[in-house]
Write a protein that holds these residues in place. Sequence first.
Motif, PDB file in Angstrom:
ATOM      1  N   ALA A 111       0.897  -1.224   0.066  1.00 32.36           N
ATOM      2  CA  ALA A 111      -0.015  -0.046   0.221  1.00 32.36           C
ATOM      3  C   ALA A 111       0.924   1.237   0.041  1.00 32.36           C
ATOM      4  CB  ALA A 111      -1.068   0.023   1.325  1.00 32.36           C
ATOM      5  N   GLY A 112       1.032   1.859  -1.200  1.00 29.32           N
ATOM      6  CA  GLY A 112       1.991   2.959  -1.340  1.00 29.32           C
ATOM      7  C   GLY A 112       3.530   2.324  -0.909  1.00 29.32           C
ATOM      8  N   LEU A 113       4.308   2.923  -0.146  1.00 28.73           N
ATOM      9  CA  LEU A 113       5.656   2.699   0.315  1.00 28.73           C
ATOM     10  C   LEU A 113       5.639   1.490   1.477  1.00 28.73           C
ATOM     11  CD1 LEU A 113       7.418   6.271   0.603  1.00 28.73           C
ATOM     12  CD2 LEU A 113       7.812   4.431  -1.301  1.00 28.73           C
ATOM     13  N   VAL A 114       4.332   1.212   2.063  1.00 27.25           N
ATOM     14  CA  VAL A 114       4.266   0.477   3.119  1.00 27.25           C
ATOM     15  C   VAL A 114       4.011  -0.921   2.536  1.00 27.25           C
ATOM     16  CG1 VAL A 114       3.451   0.181   5.226  1.00 27.25           C
ATOM     17  CG2 VAL A 114       3.515   2.422   4.409  1.00 27.25           C
ATOM     18  N   SER A 115       4.759  -1.951   2.942  1.00 25.51           N
ATOM     19  CA  SER A 115       4.645  -3.335   2.516  1.00 25.51           C
ATOM     20  C   SER A 115       4.196  -4.344   3.682  1.00 25.51           C
ATOM     21  CB  SER A 115       5.986  -3.978   1.904  1.00 25.51           C
ATOM     22  OG  SER A 115       6.776  -4.118   2.881  1.00 25.51           O
ATOM     23  N   ARG A 169       3.634 -11.224  10.923  1.00 19.65           N
ATOM     24  CA  ARG A 169       3.599 -10.146   9.821  1.00 19.65           C
ATOM     25  C   ARG A 169       4.718  -9.341  10.286  1.00 19.65           C
ATOM     26  NH1 ARG A 169      -1.849 -10.162  11.252  1.00 19.65           N
ATOM     27  NH2 ARG A 169      -3.155 -10.766   9.359  1.00 19.65           N
ATOM     28  N   GLU A 170       5.441  -8.744   9.068  1.00 20.20           N
ATOM     29  CA  GLU A 170       6.335  -7.761   8.959  1.00 20.20           C
ATOM     30  C   GLU A 170       5.579  -6.562   8.487  1.00 20.20           C
ATOM     31  OE1 GLU A 170      10.665  -7.301   7.012  1.00 20.20           O
ATOM     32  OE2 GLU A 170      10.401  -8.541   8.731  1.00 20.20           O
ATOM     33  N   TYR A 171       5.820  -5.345   8.836  1.00 21.80           N
ATOM     34  CA  TYR A 171       5.265  -4.097   8.300  1.00 21.80           C
ATOM     35  C   TYR A 171       6.487  -3.421   7.875  1.00 21.80           C
ATOM     36  CZ  TYR A 171       0.753  -5.289  10.001  1.00 21.80           C
ATOM     37  OH  TYR A 171      -0.690  -6.107  10.182  1.00 21.80           O
ATOM     38  N   GLY A 172       6.612  -2.422   6.911  1.00 23.43           N
ATOM     39  CA  GLY A 172       7.761  -1.453   6.913  1.00 23.43           C
ATOM     40  C   GLY A 172       7.645  -0.606   5.600  1.00 23.43           C
ATOM     41  N   GLY A 173       8.170   0.549   5.616  1.00 24.08           N
ATOM     42  CA  GLY A 173       8.259   1.286   4.225  1.00 24.08           C
ATOM     43  C   GLY A 173       9.199   0.821   3.260  1.00 24.08           C
ATOM     44  N   ALA A 207      16.870   4.106   1.158  1.00 27.98           N
ATOM     45  CA  ALA A 207      16.804   4.986   0.302  1.00 27.98           C
ATOM     46  C   ALA A 207      15.973   4.645  -1.129  1.00 27.98           C
ATOM     47  CB  ALA A 207      18.204   5.100  -0.518  1.00 27.98           C
ATOM     48  N   ALA A 208      15.815   3.153  -1.302  1.00 24.55           N
ATOM     49  CA  ALA A 208      15.001   2.767  -2.312  1.00 24.55           C
ATOM     50  C   ALA A 208      13.408   2.833  -1.770  1.00 24.55           C
ATOM     51  CB  ALA A 208      15.046   1.212  -2.472  1.00 24.55           C
ATOM     52  N   PRO A 212      17.678   6.136   7.331  1.00 17.02           N
ATOM     53  CA  PRO A 212      17.662   5.615   8.514  1.00 17.02           C
ATOM     54  C   PRO A 212      18.369   6.688   9.237  1.00 17.02           C
ATOM     55  CG  PRO A 212      19.597   4.705   7.048  1.00 17.02           C
ATOM     56  CD  PRO A 212      18.593   5.426   6.321  1.00 17.02           C
ATOM     57  N   SER A 213      17.840   6.749  10.658  1.00 15.02           N
ATOM     58  CA  SER A 213      18.155   7.545  11.629  1.00 15.02           C
ATOM     59  C   SER A 213      19.450   6.860  12.048  1.00 15.02           C
ATOM     60  CB  SER A 213      17.360   7.816  12.725  1.00 15.02           C
ATOM     61  OG  SER A 213      16.989   6.550  13.272  1.00 15.02           O
ATOM     62  N   PRO A 214      20.467   7.756  12.871  1.00 18.92           N
ATOM     63  CA  PRO A 214      21.581   7.244  13.634  1.00 18.92           C
ATOM     64  C   PRO A 214      21.313   6.046  14.696  1.00 18.92           C
ATOM     65  CG  PRO A 214      21.630   9.413  13.564  1.00 18.92           C
ATOM     66  CD  PRO A 214      20.175   9.212  12.920  1.00 18.92           C
ATOM     67  N   GLU A 215      19.990   6.219  15.065  1.00 19.07           N
ATOM     68  CA  GLU A 215      19.594   5.200  16.226  1.00 19.07           C
ATOM     69  C   GLU A 215      19.433   3.827  15.612  1.00 19.07           C
ATOM     70  OE1 GLU A 215      18.561   9.180  18.082  1.00 19.07           O
ATOM     71  OE2 GLU A 215      18.363   8.252  16.104  1.00 19.07           O
TER      72      GLU A 215
END
Length: 702
Positions: A155-159, A186-190, A313-314, A319-322
């Motif tokens: 759904a958009g950038l989220v998978s 499940r695994e969610y992410g941008g 980037a894709a 990604p944050s430093p943390e």
Amino acid sequence: MFRQRTTLFCLVLAMACALAACGGQRRAPQASGPVSEAPYTVFNGEYENTDALLSAPPRTVAVLPFTGADDAWRTLPEQEDPRAIVRRGMYRHFAALPYKDMELLDTDAALTRAGLHTAEAVHRALDDNPARLKNALGVDAVILGTVTHFDRAYAGLVSQVSVGCTARMVRLSDGALLWRAEHVSREYGGGVSISPIGLAMGAFSSLWNLRDVQLLRETDELFREMAATIATPTQRLAVDAAPPRIDLFAIAGNRRAFREGDIVPLRMAGAPGCSAYARMTPDGPAIAMTPVPQAVKADLRGQLLATVRDRYAAAGLAPSPEVLADTLARIDQLEIYEGTWVPTPQTQTTRLRPRGFLLADTGARAEAVAPAPITIDTMPPPAPQRLTAASMPQGVRLAWTAPDAPDIAAYEIWVSHEGQSGFTKHATVQDTAATLRGLTDFLPVFLRVRTRDHAGNTSGFSPAEKAVPAPREGIVDAAATSSTLGGTIDAMLFLPAERGPYTVSAPLEVVPGGELHIGPGAALRFAPDCGLTVRGGSLVCHGAPESPVHLGPSAATARPGTWPGVVLDGAQSSSLSHVTISGAATGLTVRNCAPEVTGLRITESSQAGVHLGAGARPSITCTLIHGNGGMGGLVMEGAGCAPRIVRTSFSANTPFDVQSFTPVAVDLTGNHFAAGPDGGTILGRVTIHPALDARPSDCPAP
């Protein structure tokens, strides 16, 4: 930084809401008993350990084939059945529990011997007669399941990646339910995982060119959680210590077929401080795997972090430093083990799944199965049979019979112009037929074909087949059987250069129905008073700039005019390409026909170079008319004489380059006259301006 994390969290939350229907509602456990010593504190699925399990746990258990409807998934890693993948995931984690498990291969072999060839048949047998399975397998209980989810949605950038199943353990003596569970992992992410372990494993999978590893990892997580809900016996049947963790075991790289001498690279990421090894088959020898050197690990560490950044980037994120620090910490907690295996000769195995093992100091052992099967093939396939070749214009049509072999990947076509040597690979095809184009007409070509399998092994070559490309089918088969010619030609006749030179010892005439084809480089030598006349038939000279057709007197010292020349009188579909006519009375005579003439060279004619009579409509281009006597180079007369002549050079013809006795003016513009327009070389109504200043450079030289 906070904004970035909030944005990512919102995307994930939105995806979770949008795709909630895929997983159903989460339910609390209905019943529970003692679980393994390191249970998950939160289990979002449903599970139950029955009193039958708690009071009398089985000692031996087999994992049966799983079922599942085909509409439960759309994604097929490596075109493999998700039911088999999920079953292996269950077996892997159940094998770490203190039960005595039956190897999957042994389970399948026993079921086959019992006549149970499908998962549905096995499940029906369990429902109808559990004792039958007990007799077939020799175990106390079985685990079986149904795959409910195995897919990736966007759904958009989220998978979202979803892997789910229902599973149960059944006692075979009486069919009693011992344990059951239902869960969806499940695994969610941008576009990328947002957990450190997910990022680390995603980086490994990208770096090692592993495909669909995200689905396979979710399968692993699903059964890591589900197996942890199974109550374990009070009296341990195996070691007490928890097994070491294997995060990833695979054949690195994108190759899935290996042959003799190839190196099969084995890679594992898992708990440090363990003994690591692999087996190509369950009963095969152990292959030692050792930690990579620190320098290699440091370099790999940098590559993995770069891969994490690329994956973010894709997805249009950073990604944050943390996140990077947490991922790096996870990577540093892992040990990278590697080993290699080289196939031995005469090995032929398909869908082989190597296994990786980690053995802790406590004796606890973990096992992982490679996510994608490989093929080991060290035996060359059979060669193709019955190769045939058919000529076509500037090409050849090839066909052959496929050998009886199951793993043919392609066929290699090799070509040579030398005969039995000098072959080079021309093309690779998948079918048992091919058309080769871009060849030279009348240049013999030798062809042979060999088979290549999926591992890259190649067969021996088929016997070589000779073919000769030709502008028309059947020309080559009509080759002359004698080098002495004369008489009437009323069928197709081909004069190849290699069977010449040809001696025309009697007048040669091509009549209706006859076709005379003269190959590149062929030479015809005409005896005195013997010429070539085409009356109603067809003449085609297939000369080339580097190999013209030669028509001339039989004796090199013969004076001009000893043979009549070439006469086209009502000829059909005739063409002269790159032909030299020398020493004739009249080099070329044309009446009542329209031949195509290019690259013609006519010299030393005693009466005229070219004579065009009534009804002559030739197209003449790039021709040299030089040094002809009698009436000169070109003579035109008669009604209906309408030539098209361009880019042609006239030189040293006496007394005239051109004489025209036609009733209308003839257009000869666009040609070259060496003597110039004012030198008295033109007689009659002829238009030559504008003329070429010089002879065309790509036309025959004098």
